[in-house]
Write an enzyme that holds these catalytic residues in place. Structure first.
Site: not given
Ligand code: ZN
Length: 162
Positions: A46, A51, A90-91, A132-133, A136
């Protein structure tokens, strides 16, 4: 299409609130495609627009389960049920993982790429990814809700890589 730079922990843009998308046009569709490509390159499930440095309420999710990737515009969790304790990464936090509590099931309303309202129901990993997304988009990160003391660094070439 293009791979975009993923913003990392410490970049203050990750703390900002993203704005609603008012018009779903080709620029938005292109951005969603770039997000998908960037996420695939980083082996993520995701990613949110913030991000890649863009404060718009856009989320892309791909669980690599044979279903088409989800591209969501202005997603909102309208219902949630249950809890699950999960190991999450998380990326924007390479090689870091922590335990968090996420809802077991969520119902999300959003717009699709054509600007049409859709409802997405997710369970387990999909519920986790959606929560999660969507966090953000309000500048919330998994480290804010992690269970204290559970943050781990896992080297990418380690056998326990997720
Ligand atoms: Zn993340």
């Amino acid at each position: 299409m293009a791979i975009r730079e993923i913003r990392k922990d410490g970049d203050e843009i990750l703390r900002k609130k993203s704005r609603e998308v008012e018009v779903v046009d080709d620029r938005i569709r292109e951005l969603l495609e770039d997000m998908l490509e960037t996420m695939h390159e980083a082996n993520g499930v995701g990613i949110s627009a913030v991000q890649v440095g863009i404060l718009k309420r856009l989320v892309v999710i791909d669980l690599y389960d044979g279903n088409k990737p989800l591209k969501l515009i202005n997603p909102v969790i309208v219902k949630q049920k249950g809890e699950q304790e999960v190991e999450e990464g998380c990326l924007s936090f390479p090689n870091q993982f922590a335990k968090v509590i996420r809802p077991r099931e969520v119902t999300v309303k959003a717009l699709n790429e054509e600007g049409k309202p859709i409802t997405v129901k997710g369970k387990d990993l999909l519920a986790q990814a959606l929560a999660h997304e969507i966090d953000h988009l309000d500048g919330k990160l998994f480290v804010d809700i992690m269970e204290p003391g559970t943050l781990e660094y896992i080297e990418p070439n380690s056998t326990s890589e997720k």
